[in-house]
Design an enzyme around this catalytic site. Structure first.
Site, short mmCIF file in Angstrom:
data_model
loop_
_atom_site.label_atom_id
_atom_site.label_comp_id
_atom_site.label_asym_id
_atom_site.label_seq_id
_atom_site.Cartn_x
_atom_site.Cartn_y
_atom_site.Cartn_z
N GLY A 40 72.08 -0.85 64.54
CA GLY A 40 72.98 -1.87 64.03
C GLY A 40 74.33 -1.25 63.75
N SER A 41 75.26 -2.06 63.32
CA SER A 41 76.63 -1.57 63.17
C SER A 41 76.75 -0.47 62.12
CB SER A 41 77.55 -2.75 62.80
OG SER A 41 77.09 -3.40 61.63
N GLU A 43 74.80 1.84 61.48
CA GLU A 43 74.22 3.12 61.91
C GLU A 43 75.06 3.80 62.99
OE1 GLU A 43 71.56 0.19 62.13
OE2 GLU A 43 72.34 0.60 60.14
N GLU A 62 62.22 -3.93 64.46
CA GLU A 62 62.02 -2.80 63.55
C GLU A 62 60.55 -2.53 63.24
OE1 GLU A 62 64.45 -4.97 63.30
OE2 GLU A 62 66.32 -3.98 62.74
N HIS A 85 68.29 -0.54 60.26
CA HIS A 85 69.56 -1.23 59.99
C HIS A 85 69.53 -1.88 58.62
CE1 HIS A 85 73.21 -3.37 60.53
NE2 HIS A 85 72.66 -4.55 60.73
N HIS A 292 36.93 -5.22 50.06
CA HIS A 292 37.75 -6.30 50.61
C HIS A 292 37.43 -7.65 49.97
CE1 HIS A 292 39.50 -8.31 54.50
NE2 HIS A 292 40.24 -8.53 53.45
N GLY A 414 45.36 -3.21 56.79
CA GLY A 414 45.04 -4.60 57.07
C GLY A 414 46.22 -5.39 57.56
#
Length: 540
Positions: A40-41, A43, A62, A85, A292, A414
């Site tokens: 992105g800008s 980075e 991402e 980003h 669980h 999970g």
């Protein structure tokens, strides 16, 4: 009021490099020359004059970026470097950051931030409280107070990520930091393996020696710590039945070994029933236990004691019973194996294996147990399975056994969207290995863009899609919550997904299997290909 002007560095002063140059040199010394990202800008300033000895591994979303990095870090046993980003990119990535945290995968994540000069004005793309955003699912996060501190923060992040229990860390870097002059930060050697307390290990060893019928419950930390061989030796020394802990993300014991006892489910009462008759339970590199669904009653069968060796002090703290030693699984096992051999005890009876499944009749949809049995028949024994097919996992346990260390990966969280990009990362980290991505059709749609990355890198991945046209695992859980057997479960149908078309659009060959006679040839082709191949299998 006059602005503060920083004087130029004198000749020989330490400010002789830029933040960017210092960070890239540090990454070289850490062996992290692959950067996983979706740019992105904020980075872009990091990647000016991008070094020739680095590679940028592009993911189209991402969550794919973090999943690929997770698989790569596990396969290479070193932290992977990620560049995300700002706030939105970190938000997209959070599902797989959570999974990396549960997987205990070391990741050094940098996130772009707006320029420091703009942060007071709540700018577009600014990340408010950037260090707080990924918590609590990172071990450490920071936005350095000064640009000059960025290399030191990244060094600290690496050491924290690599210290057991390993995990992801995040450093937020404003976009105008990269050109600032700073000091180089040399890499240091920092202890990565802590030896468990010898007194506690001695007591655990004495308990094992005295037990009449011990059981060992292995977890993912055994394989993560390179302790596979030592775990087998300890089990053989004590003739102990070996079970796999509930929801384990790695294979930590050969599933064709005579002492193999099967998998424990994440249900308290069923764990107690399966362990009944054992007078000592040794939780090795595993929680005791991961549940669980709600349960009642004791955590252990009557007359059984619990001992534990874990790399995670938090796990030791919440374990409901017994004694627990913390530290390196492998070093702890080596100390236990240094003890004098115990008195001989008889070996337990062999664990019952699942019977061979017959070929389904013509015209019927393919049963998943027969599909996985066929996959086991045609694959190499040392092939690597990366799995995210939750409804098929119990069937996989019976019909697709794992035989060797570092040949099985799944998510401990999970959270869906991990398996397909993780398979890409594992294939990158283990060149020459055959990687099988075993993915449910619902799971695949969380991160289907990973196919594009596999195609761009021409990775030899066989992507096996078990297509049952629904979120099948939810139908199983619906019964636990009082649904009648044929009662509809809203939002679980997945009609009209075309994985052959999705694969072709991203440069991957796809094969559709609808009849029994098509399965073995399609799998064989995918397993022999030097490029990624997707096999879509219509299952019952």
């Amino acid at each position: 009021m006059n602005p503060v002007v920083r004087p130029p560095a004198a000749h020989g002063a330490p400010h002789t490099t830029t933040v960017r140059e210092a960070v890239f040199q540090l990454l070289r010394e850490f062996g992290m020359t692959s950067i996983f990202g979706n740019p992105g800008s904020t980075e872009l300033p990091m990647f000016r004059d991008f070094p020739d000895d680095f590679r940028y591994v592009l993911g189209l979303q991402e969550c794919v970026v973090v999943g690929m990095a997770d698989g790569y870090a596990q396969a290479t046993r070193n932290a992977a470097f990620i560049n995300l980003h700002s706030a939105a990119g970190v938000g997209h990535a959070m599902g797989n950051i959570f999974t990396a945290y549960r997987n205990r995968t070391p990741l050094v994540i940098t996130a772009g931030q707006q320029a420091r000069s703009l942060l007071s004005f709540d700018p577009f793309l600014g990340s408010t409280q950037a260090a707080e955003l990924p918590r609590p699912y990172v071990k450490w996060s920071v936005e350095p107070a000064r640009a000059e501190d960025v290399p030191l923060a990244i060094a600290r992040a690496y050491y924290i990520a690599m210290t057991p229990p390993r995990g992801p860390v995040l450093v937020s870097v404003p976009s105008d930091d990269w050109e600032v002059r700073t000091e180089a930060v040399p890499a240091r050697q920092v202890a990565r393996h802590l030896r468990p307390d010898p007194d506690l290990l001695g007591r655990i060893g004495a308990a094992l020696d005295a037990a009449r019928r011990p059981a060992i419950v292995v977890g993912a930390a055994v394989d993560r710590d390179g302790a596979w061989d030592e775990a087998v030796q300890l089990a053989e020394r004590h003739n102990a039945r070996v079970y796999v802990a509930p929801m384990s993300g790695r294979c930590s014991f050969p599933e064709d070994h005579p002492l193999w006892g099967g998998f424990l489910p994440p249900i308290r009462e069923r764990i107690v029933a399966l362990l009944d008759g054992h007078d000592l339970v040794f939780a090795l590199g595993a929680p005791a236990f991961t549940y669980h669904v709600e349960g009642q009653g004791p955590h252990l069968p009557p007359g059984a004691a619990l001992v534990q060796l874990t790399d995670d002090p938090q796990v030791a703290a919440w374990t409901p019973a017994g004694m627990a030693a913390t530290g390196s699984i492998r070093l702890g096992l080596l100390d236990l194996l240094d003890r004098a051999p115990p008195a001989p005890r008889p070996a337990p009876a062999l664990h019952a294996r699942g019977a061979r499944v017959p070929v389904p009749p013509a015209g019927e949809r393919l049963p998943v147990d027969w599909v996985l049995q066929t996959l086991d028949d045609v694959r190499r024994r040392d092939s690597i399975v990366v799995e995210e097919a939750p409804s098929a996992r119990p069937v996989m346990h019976r019909h697709l056994p794992m035989y060797a260390s570092e040949t099985f990966y799944t998510m401990c969280s999970g959270g869906l969207g991990y398996g397909l990009p993780a398979a890409v990362g594992v294939a990158m980290g283990k060149p020459g290995a055959k990687v099988i991505a075993l993915i449910g059709d619902g799971s695949a749609m969380y991160a289907i863009q990973a196919l594009w990355s596999a195609a761009q890198m021409a990775l030899p991945i066989a992507v096996v899609i078990l297509k049952n046209r629904r979120y099948a695992a939810l139908h199983e859980f619906a019964r636990l919550f009082g649904y009648r057997e044929r009662e509809a479960v809203p939002g679980t149908a997945l009609p009209a997904l075309d994985f052959i078309g999705l694969a072709a659009a991203q440069g991957v060959q796809g094969l559709r299997v609808e009849r029994a006679e098509q399965l073995a040839p399609a799998l064989a082709h995918a397993l022999e290909s030097a490029a990624p191949v997707l096999v879509e299998i219509e299952i019952a």
